[in-house]
Design an enzyme around this catalytic site. Structure first.
Site, PDB file in Angstrom:
ATOM      1  CB  SER A   1      31.798   4.324  48.289  1.00 39.14           C
ATOM      2  OG  SER A   1      32.670   4.562  49.377  1.00 39.14           O
TER       3      SER A   1
ATOM      4  CE1 TYR B   1      29.790   9.149  48.907  1.00 40.94           C
ATOM      5  CE2 TYR B   1      30.877   7.559  50.339  1.00 40.94           C
ATOM      6  CZ  TYR B   1      30.746   8.159  49.104  1.00 40.94           C
ATOM      7  OH  TYR B   1      31.563   7.771  48.071  1.00 40.94           O
TER       8      TYR B   1
END
Length: 321
Positions: free
Chosen positions: A152, A165
């Site tokens: 990501s 995350y």
């Protein structure tokens, strides 16, 4: 003197036109995908041309600009895919692994997130990837295949509210980078994909979001709850809808990069599909930190400018004083 300057400027114009034609021809002929990084390099090249033309002497500046143009032309990626005979391993063995599984958990200040959310993100986004990779690595080494991890943009750029995350994706990005070095001797190519915001099931349902919110409410310490206040904590519930509206539903940029990482003769080490997936990390890594902080404050407003209760009280008291 003016004649020399005119000749020098004309040389740059002619060279720029010739270079532009060659670049466009190569892009069209090889169906090169225009990345954000390529646009940044072109802007840098334009800035270099201005400096060479206006600051440096004619011969030195022109030589430097020609070398820069040549280097950029050579570095334009050509997406050559594997020939059919190179794909026979797809039938006879394991050619590639694509790690796509991922969970977000919840979006909130790192202090507010329960430990269970941190553990869940690390187990799915990182530990699970390591376990699966270790199991299938003998087959991958035998095929001299591909290992692709979907990380990501948050894995190498701090984004408010993504503590759990982002930490797991940062671990995944570094795991991919180290595995690339470890597997060089086996001729296994490793790629990491760092997308920006795409609309997937990673945000979960509204019911899941509500249950996570209730989990925070039940486990938060009384003094922490007092400091943040009910209004601030209540604003977390709206983030599910906010993220669903600002993310892109078109997943084709990610899928194209996955296919290229699996089937190209020379896959890239890193891919950055999605809006600003390359520019935002550059802003964080190469600009003064206060520049990125100002950008992040305006771009990632996860709480709609709502301050925690204790900060609002302190701010009000300072105004009265």
């Amino acid at each position: 003197m003016e004649m020399v300057q005119c000749d020098s400027a004309l040389s740059y114009v002619v060279l720029s036109a010739l270079f532009s034609g060659l670049v466009i021809h190569k892009i069209i002929r090889n169906k090169v995908k225009i990345e954000n990084s390529a646009v940044s390099c072109l802007l840098s090249l334009l800035l270099l041309e201005i400096i060479c033309c206006c600051v440096l002497c004619s011969h030195l500046g022109l030589t430097l600009f020609i070398l820069a143009c040549a280097f950029y032309y050579i570095s334009i990626p050509v997406r050559r895919m594997l020939p059919p005979q190179g794909k026979v391993v797809l039938i006879t063995g394991l050619w590639g692994i694509v790690h796509n599984a991922g969970v977000l958990g919840y979006m909130a200040d790192g202090e507010l997130l329960p430990i269970s959310v941190y553990k869940q993100c690390m187990d799915v986004n990182f530990i699970g990837v390591v376990q699966v990779t270790k199991i299938f690595m003998p087959l991958l080494r035998k095929a001299k295949g591909r290992l692709v991890t979907i990380s990501s943009m948050a894995g190498h750029t701090p984004i408010p509210g993504f503590a759990a995350y982002a930490a797991s994706k940062a671990a995944l990005s570094m795991f991919s980078a180290v595995m690339r070095q470890d597997l060089l001797k086996w001729s296994v190519k490793v790629s990491a994909i760092h997308p920006s915001g795409f609309k997937t099931n990673i945000f979960g349902s509204q019911e899941h979001w509500s249950s996570q919110d209730q989990n925070i409410q039940d486990n938060i310490m009384p003094d922490v709850k007092e400091d943040y206040g009910e209004e601030y904590l209540a604003s977390l519930k709206d983030l599910h809808h906010t993220m669903s509206t600002v993310t892109s539903p078109d997943l084709s940029p990610v899928l194209e990069d996955v296919c290229h990482a699996l089937l190209a003769q020379e896959p890239y080490v890193s891919y950055t599909p999605g809006q600003c997936a390359y520019l935002i990390p550059c802003l964080f890594h190469y600009f003064p930190l206060w520049v990125y902080d100002c950008f992040a404050k305006q771009t990632f407003q996860i709480h709609q400018n709502i301050l925690p209760r204790s900060l609002r009280i302190s701010k009000a008291n300072n105004k009265t004083d």
